[in-house]
Design an enzyme around this catalytic site. Structure first.
Site, PDB file in Angstrom:
ATOM      1  N   ASP A  12       0.247  -0.431  -5.043  1.00  0.00           N
ATOM      2  CA  ASP A  12      -0.949   0.046  -5.749  1.00  0.00           C
ATOM      3  C   ASP A  12      -0.765   1.450  -6.324  1.00  0.00           C
ATOM      4  O   ASP A  12      -1.420   1.822  -7.284  1.00  0.00           O
ATOM      5  CB  ASP A  12      -2.213  -0.043  -4.873  1.00  0.00           C
ATOM      6  CG  ASP A  12      -2.093   0.649  -3.522  1.00  0.00           C
ATOM      7  OD1 ASP A  12      -1.018   1.195  -3.196  1.00  0.00           O
ATOM      8  OD2 ASP A  12      -3.088   0.633  -2.761  1.00  0.00           O
ATOM      9  N   HIS A  13       0.144   2.232  -5.764  1.00  0.00           N
ATOM     10  CA  HIS A  13       0.503   3.569  -6.282  1.00  0.00           C
ATOM     11  C   HIS A  13       1.588   4.120  -5.387  1.00  0.00           C
ATOM     12  O   HIS A  13       2.025   3.446  -4.445  1.00  0.00           O
ATOM     13  CB  HIS A  13      -0.711   4.531  -6.302  1.00  0.00           C
ATOM     14  CG  HIS A  13      -1.539   4.441  -5.067  1.00  0.00           C
ATOM     15  ND1 HIS A  13      -1.100   4.915  -3.864  1.00  0.00           N
ATOM     16  CD2 HIS A  13      -2.750   3.882  -4.835  1.00  0.00           C
ATOM     17  CE1 HIS A  13      -2.017   4.657  -2.938  1.00  0.00           C
ATOM     18  NE2 HIS A  13      -3.018   4.017  -3.500  1.00  0.00           N
ATOM     19  N   HIS A  33      -9.236  -3.903  -2.276  1.00  0.00           N
ATOM     20  CA  HIS A  33      -9.592  -2.925  -1.251  1.00  0.00           C
ATOM     21  C   HIS A  33     -10.860  -3.433  -0.569  1.00  0.00           C
ATOM     22  O   HIS A  33     -11.831  -3.766  -1.246  1.00  0.00           O
ATOM     23  CB  HIS A  33      -9.834  -1.548  -1.887  1.00  0.00           C
ATOM     24  CG  HIS A  33      -9.953  -0.461  -0.867  1.00  0.00           C
ATOM     25  ND1 HIS A  33      -8.861   0.206  -0.365  1.00  0.00           N
ATOM     26  CD2 HIS A  33     -11.031   0.047  -0.225  1.00  0.00           C
ATOM     27  CE1 HIS A  33      -9.270   1.083   0.532  1.00  0.00           C
ATOM     28  NE2 HIS A  33     -10.571   1.014   0.636  1.00  0.00           N
ATOM     29  N   CYS A  47      -6.292   3.747  -3.730  1.00  0.00           N
ATOM     30  CA  CYS A  47      -6.263   2.285  -3.501  1.00  0.00           C
ATOM     31  C   CYS A  47      -7.266   1.468  -4.309  1.00  0.00           C
ATOM     32  O   CYS A  47      -6.888   0.623  -5.117  1.00  0.00           O
ATOM     33  CB  CYS A  47      -6.461   1.990  -2.021  1.00  0.00           C
ATOM     34  SG  CYS A  47      -5.330   2.891  -0.948  1.00  0.00           S
ATOM     35  N   ASP A  74       0.825  -1.199   0.000  1.00  0.00           N
ATOM     36  CA  ASP A  74       0.000   0.000   0.000  1.00  0.00           C
ATOM     37  C   ASP A  74       0.866   1.259   0.000  1.00  0.00           C
ATOM     38  O   ASP A  74       1.716   1.422   0.895  1.00  0.00           O
ATOM     39  CB  ASP A  74      -0.828  -0.009   1.300  1.00  0.00           C
ATOM     40  CG  ASP A  74      -2.303   0.198   1.067  1.00  0.00           C
ATOM     41  OD1 ASP A  74      -2.676   0.689   0.001  1.00  0.00           O
ATOM     42  OD2 ASP A  74      -3.089  -0.142   1.966  1.00  0.00           O
TER      43      ASP A  74
END
Length: 536
Positions: free
Chosen positions: A309-310, A113, A59, A20
């Site tokens: 996720d980023h 998520h 997310c 995450d």
């Protein structure tokens, strides 16, 4: 690095690790400050992609996108409040496809998520063979568990803790590692192939981690971001006002002005210090997990994928958190360990991933192979299928809401053959003149919704009904080009005739994306390119 051999024979397992909010602050990505020996060790046996991007920097939309192999405009999820199977199409997922091909599929921690966007079930039983595992202590994540200088407990952003004082005497990621190791031990005696997804929560906020990791990062070594001010030519629509960190007790006490702040310099350093400490804590969990893969004797027959996720802004452009189209929010680490392909198989009994203690190991390991190709997380589905020797799902038709199995991202296995040596012979990254940039490789696309063309309290996470503008962004080796256009949430349509603002950053001279030359440059051909891509 060896030339890529054919994918492993049938019988290969997959360990899929997703983190995450992890930007590529890792030793294997050239970060000089971080201590990440276990992830670096994985990289030393892997092909590492140095230009990998998420399709939306938040997310739920990012995870649903890469787990279905469809872009956010096809999942129709830009917030947290719809389930794609109901609101877009009954799309297959990566784990579902493996399950349908005879794999035991298992989910530990945060993979989908949780909540509406995965039908309150992490998409079980479609995606998973057994019910997904969530750590029992994750419910305390946002509670008052951070001890302040006055001895009282707070719900802080910066939250180093004594683990023995925590509810249950543990932390969620520690529990996830323990469960994943338990499952590996169960699977070693079974003949069935497995797909085990492990989702780690840190360095997601709150930055709550065992306090001993602070010792790795003395405050005097922590600098501010290289570009801590809001860029002069940044369109207001592009700015994210980091509402989620403003709601934490320690940030609230600073009484920072909305929307631009800034946070006091000394507090910026504390956030950056704790982000790094949380990354080293994460590294130990990844190290224990990979060490267990060795223990059960499966390192030679298991593909390991590591990604996030980023990213997460750490003060760049005067921004914090994700919620934007900048590299700091969209770029992710991405590496693939494929025994016999990215590395020669280890002899029986030889350890591939011995656990490395970040307090004593500074290895300086380099990636086994590195690719600077622009790649997207939406390509994970087809890439994993190809690596595992499964039939690669077909490319999606132009409209694919009715198609259960197809992907909008092409497999990147073809890039595994190109190693760093070949890459370095090319010109340096970036060019300075948009009209002479002729790099025609596939760009990486990202997007972000906004409720208005100036920062609002809900600019970071607008609900679908409130979205009025969509920022579509295209990243190549040479530039990042973004257009913010009118968006209608009722029919999910973008109007490219109605452009609110634009951004253009030339990577050769402006690698941090601070000098927006959109209004000083003719870029009609880029506009045509982004519109052409999005319409097909």
């Amino acid at each position: 690095m060896r030339a890529a051999s054919p994918p492993l024979s049938h019988g290969v397992n997959v360990l899929f690790i997703v983190v995450d909010d992890l930007r590529p602050v890792l030793g294997c990505y050239g970060d000089k400050l971080v201590k990440s020996p276990n992830i670096d060790q994985l990289a030393s046996q892997s092909i590492v992609f140095s230009n990998a991007y998420a399709q939306q920097a938040v997310c739920a939309p990012s995870r649903v996108s890469f787990l279905t192999g469809r872009r956010p405009d096809t999942t129709r999820l830009y917030d947290f409040y719809s389930y794609w199977r109901v609101h877009a199409g009954n799309y297959s997922t990566v784990p579902q496809y493996f399950k349908e091909n005879g794999y035991m599929t298992m989910s530990v921690g945060k993979v989908f998520h949780p909540g509406v966007s995965s039908d309150y079930s992490d998409d079980y039983p479609y995606s998973w063979s057994i019910p997904p595992f969530h750590p029992s202590t994750e419910k305390y994540e946002n509670d008052k568990t951070c001890r302040g200088k006055d001895g009282r407990l707070y719900a802080n952003l910066v939250c180093p803790v004594d683990v023995t004082e925590m509810p249950g005497g543990t932390l969620p990621d520690i529990q996830s590692t323990e469960e994943a190791i338990r499952l590996l031990n169960v699977m070693k005696t079974k003949k069935q192939k497995f797909f085990l997804a492990v989702g780690y929560h840190k360095p997601h906020i709150p930055l709550r981690y065992p306090k001993e990791f602070l010792k790795l990062y003395p405050l005097e070594n922590i600098t501010l971001a290289p570009d801590p001010s809001v860029p002069e030519k940044l369109p207001p629509v592009a700015y994210n006002p980091w509402m989620d960190i403003r709601q934490r007790d320690d940030v609230k006490a600073l009484n920072v002005s909305f929307p631009y702040g800034p946070l006091p310099d000394d507090f910026q350093r504390l956030i950056r210090q704790s982000y790094y400490a949380a990354v080293s804590y994460l590294d130990t969990q990844v190290g224990l997990l990979l060490n267990a893969l060795d223990d059960v004797g499966l390192s030679n027959s298991t593909i390991v994928v590591f990604t996030a996720d980023h990213g997460w802004s750490l003060g760049e452009h005067g921004e914090w958190a994700k919620y934007s189209n900048f590299d700091v929010a969209t770029q992710v680490p991405l590496m693939f360990y494929v025994p016999g392909m990215t590395t020669s198989s280890a002899s029986r009994g030889e350890r591939v991933f011995p656990y490395l203690n970040p307090f004593s190991h500074t290895l300086g390991l380099v990636p086994q192979g590195q690719s600077k190709k622009m790649v997207e997380l939406v390509s994970l589905f087809s890439t994993l299928a190809e690596l595992a020797g499964l039939q690669v799902p077909p490319a999606c038709p132009e409209t694919s809401f009715h198609v259960a199995l197809c992907t909008e991202g092409t497999s990147i296995v073809r890039y595994f053959k190109s190693s760093e040596q070949k890459v370095q012979k090319k010109k340096k990254d970036g060019c300075d003149d948009i009209n002479t940039c002729c790099n025609e490789e596939h760009p990486a696309f990202s997007q972000y919704p906004r409720p208005a063309d100036t920062p609002q309290w809900n600019s970071d996470k607008p609900k679908l009904k409130d979205i009025r503008i969509m920022g579509y962004s295209m990243r190549t080796v040479d530039y990042r080009y973004t257009v913010w256009v009118r968006f209608n949430p009722e029919n999910f349509s973008a109007d490219f005739e109605d452009v609110y603002a634009g951004e253009l950053y030339m990577m050769g001279t402006d690698p941090n994306q601070d000098n927006n030359v959109y209004n000083d440059t003719s870029h009609g051909h880029l506009f045509k390119k982004i519109v052409g891509f999005l319409k097909h």
